[in-house]
Design an enzyme around this catalytic site. Structure first.
Site, mmCIF file in Angstrom:
data_model
loop_
_atom_site.group_PDB
_atom_site.id
_atom_site.type_symbol
_atom_site.label_atom_id
_atom_site.label_comp_id
_atom_site.label_asym_id
_atom_site.label_seq_id
_atom_site.Cartn_x
_atom_site.Cartn_y
_atom_site.Cartn_z
ATOM 1 N N CYS A 31 0.857 -1.186 0.000
ATOM 2 C CA CYS A 31 0.000 0.000 0.000
ATOM 3 C C CYS A 31 0.896 1.239 0.000
ATOM 4 O O CYS A 31 2.124 1.143 0.134
ATOM 5 C CB CYS A 31 -0.909 0.004 1.227
ATOM 6 S SG CYS A 31 -0.003 0.134 2.793
ATOM 7 N N HIS A 60 5.578 -4.833 8.893
ATOM 8 C CA HIS A 60 5.512 -6.195 9.418
ATOM 9 C C HIS A 60 5.664 -7.222 8.293
ATOM 10 O O HIS A 60 4.714 -7.873 7.884
ATOM 11 C CB HIS A 60 4.204 -6.404 10.188
ATOM 12 C CG HIS A 60 4.196 -5.721 11.516
ATOM 13 N ND1 HIS A 60 3.037 -5.452 12.218
ATOM 14 C CD2 HIS A 60 5.216 -5.265 12.288
ATOM 15 C CE1 HIS A 60 3.350 -4.844 13.358
ATOM 16 N NE2 HIS A 60 4.658 -4.721 13.413
ATOM 17 N N CYS A 115 2.747 6.004 8.699
ATOM 18 C CA CYS A 115 1.767 6.124 7.622
ATOM 19 C C CYS A 115 0.863 7.326 7.890
ATOM 20 O O CYS A 115 0.354 7.481 9.014
ATOM 21 C CB CYS A 115 0.931 4.854 7.538
ATOM 22 S SG CYS A 115 -0.443 4.982 6.365
ATOM 23 N N HIS A 143 -0.210 -4.234 19.925
ATOM 24 C CA HIS A 143 0.173 -3.856 18.568
ATOM 25 C C HIS A 143 0.807 -2.471 18.603
ATOM 26 O O HIS A 143 0.336 -1.574 19.311
ATOM 27 C CB HIS A 143 -1.048 -3.866 17.646
ATOM 28 C CG HIS A 143 -0.715 -3.766 16.192
ATOM 29 N ND1 HIS A 143 -0.386 -2.578 15.586
ATOM 30 C CD2 HIS A 143 -0.632 -4.711 15.220
ATOM 31 C CE1 HIS A 143 -0.143 -2.789 14.301
ATOM 32 N NE2 HIS A 143 -0.287 -4.081 14.050
ATOM 33 N N GLU A 145 0.817 -0.017 16.556
ATOM 34 C CA GLU A 145 -0.050 1.099 16.177
ATOM 35 C C GLU A 145 -0.968 1.499 17.333
ATOM 36 O O GLU A 145 -1.174 2.690 17.594
ATOM 37 C CB GLU A 145 -0.890 0.725 14.952
ATOM 38 C CG GLU A 145 -1.762 1.871 14.466
ATOM 39 C CD GLU A 145 -2.662 1.484 13.310
ATOM 40 O OE1 GLU A 145 -3.765 2.076 13.216
ATOM 41 O OE2 GLU A 145 -2.284 0.607 12.514
ATOM 42 N N THR A 183 -5.874 0.801 12.159
ATOM 43 C CA THR A 183 -6.190 0.920 10.729
ATOM 44 C C THR A 183 -6.219 -0.414 9.994
ATOM 45 O O THR A 183 -6.722 -0.478 8.867
ATOM 46 C CB THR A 183 -5.168 1.830 10.017
ATOM 47 O OG1 THR A 183 -3.867 1.238 10.100
ATOM 48 C CG2 THR A 183 -5.154 3.221 10.631
ATOM 49 N N CYS A 213 -7.909 1.636 7.059
ATOM 50 C CA CYS A 213 -7.309 2.242 5.876
ATOM 51 C C CYS A 213 -7.895 1.663 4.598
ATOM 52 O O CYS A 213 -8.392 0.535 4.563
ATOM 53 C CB CYS A 213 -5.789 2.113 5.910
ATOM 54 S SG CYS A 213 -5.125 0.622 5.169
ATOM 55 N N SER A 241 1.772 -9.510 10.893
ATOM 56 C CA SER A 241 1.054 -8.548 10.057
ATOM 57 C C SER A 241 -0.440 -8.701 10.302
ATOM 58 O O SER A 241 -1.062 -9.670 9.855
ATOM 59 C CB SER A 241 1.368 -8.789 8.572
ATOM 60 O OG SER A 241 0.469 -8.086 7.737
ATOM 61 N N SER A 286 1.938 -5.222 3.344
ATOM 62 C CA SER A 286 3.374 -4.985 3.505
ATOM 63 C C SER A 286 4.213 -6.011 2.747
ATOM 64 O O SER A 286 5.385 -6.216 3.062
ATOM 65 C CB SER A 286 3.741 -4.997 4.993
ATOM 66 O OG SER A 286 3.274 -6.176 5.620
#
Length: 343
Positions: A31, A60, A115, A143, A145, A183, A213, A241, A286
């Site tokens: 992405c 990841h 990101c 995680h 994020e 996301t 996302c 991931s 990823s």
């Protein structure tokens, strides 16, 4: 340490009932946010020379991390492992203000490869906390994020791991709560979590825009379409991931008889193909396309030479590189200021 791919054993071309084919999901793979982050590390190595340090995995994927290590990137868990004054790149998953401050205190030259879609969620957390909202953050505990987003407003964030957490959530004021999300979650599961939250708290506010996302959503939509027609689905992506793991789950939920995640083509087992005429293939956000091509090559050797692309969306979004990396070593605007790797 990233794993080294195993030896690629030749898959056997065993007879099956029906025509052997591969249903190749599109969109798949890299992405815009991943592309930006990986190019950021490569550009930092070009500009500043090795080593360049990276806090956590830049994305990841074990293959991407291994390749960057070979180019001179050093991956660390925390910024206190980075020598004072060195360059450090923050991963695509984002970091909390505490990490930014810790890097500054060590005199590190930080490059933020978060990101932009994750940054958007961070800004939402800051804004809602300023208005004294309790933020119900839907995401997976531990995680990176989630840790980064929660770190923007630690006194206002309550983590919701999924639908089963909803009944145990305690809120201070049911009229001042809002949900945000990681996301890379399953779209369906997130919406189910929100539905249950709203049943308990009718005045729950939505974020200004969907936090999941575009790439995560697009890849899930594509694999749903593939899974309706595939007996077996192979998802290329790493175990850590989140979006790759979700693709396996979505494939099973939407009709695939079996679905497996692999880092490399060498992990495909012969018995997965027994009696299977249609194989779905996709990859997480990823994953470089070269790894998908290796899977297609191995499947072709087993008789699955007819590759039919199942396309559900077009993606052309690109993100600018971090400002420190938009010029080349001579100071001129770099041709890759927008990432622009291609596939």
């Amino acid at each position: 340490m990233p794993r080294i791919p195993g030896a690629r054993r030749r898959l056997q071309d065993n007879p099956v009932v029906g025509h052997k084919r591969v249903l190749l999901a599109a969109p798949r793979g890299y992405c815009a946010g991943v592309d930006r982050a990986v190019v950021a590390v490569e550009k930092a190595l070009d500009l500043y020379g090795a080593p360049v340090y990276v806090r956590k995995q830049i994305v990841h994927n074990v293959h991407v991390v291994s390749e960057l290590e070979q180019q001179g990137a050093i991956f660390v868990d925390e910024v206190d492992e980075v020598p004072s004054g060195a360059h450090v790149v923050f991963s695509a998953h984002g970091v909390s203000p505490a990490v930014v401050n810790a890097a500054a205190e060590r005199g590190l030259r930080a490059i933020d490869a978060t990101c932009p879609l994750v940054t958007k969620v961070h800004r939402e957390a800051v804004r809602f906390s300023r208005d004294d909202f309790q933020i119900l953050l839907i995401g997976h505990a531990g995680h990176e994020e989630v840790e980064g987003t929660a770190g923007e407003a630690p006194d206002h964030v309550t983590l919701v791991n999924g639908p089963d957490d909803v009944d145990s959530i305690v809120v201070n004021d049911p009229d001042k709560i809002v949900w945000l999300s990681q996301t890379t979650l399953s779209v369906d599961e997130t919406m189910e979590t929100v539905r249950r939250l709203r049943e308990r708290f009718p005045n729950l506010q939505d974020p200004p825009s969907d936090d999941i996302c575009y790439a995560t959503q697009n890849r899930q939509v594509a694999i749903k379409k593939v899974a309706e027609q595939a007996e077996l689905v192979i998802v290329v992506g790493s175990a850590n991931s989140s979006n790759s793991v979700r693709l396996v789950e979505v494939a099973l939920e939407y009709g695939a008889k079996a679905a497996y995640r692999v880092d490399y083509a060498s992990e495909i087992k012969q018995e997965w193909l027994d009696g299977v005429s249609s194989v779905g293939v996709t990859s997480g956000a990823s994953v470089p396309e070269v790894l998908v091509q290796e899977v297609l090559d191995d499947l072709a050797g087993a008789g699955y030479q007819d590759v039919q692309e199942v396309k559900t969306a077009e993606e052309d979004l690109m993100f600018s590189l971090p400002k420190e990396l938009r010029k080349d070593i001579t100071g001129k605007q770099d041709a890759r200021a927008l990432g622009g790797r291609g596939r």
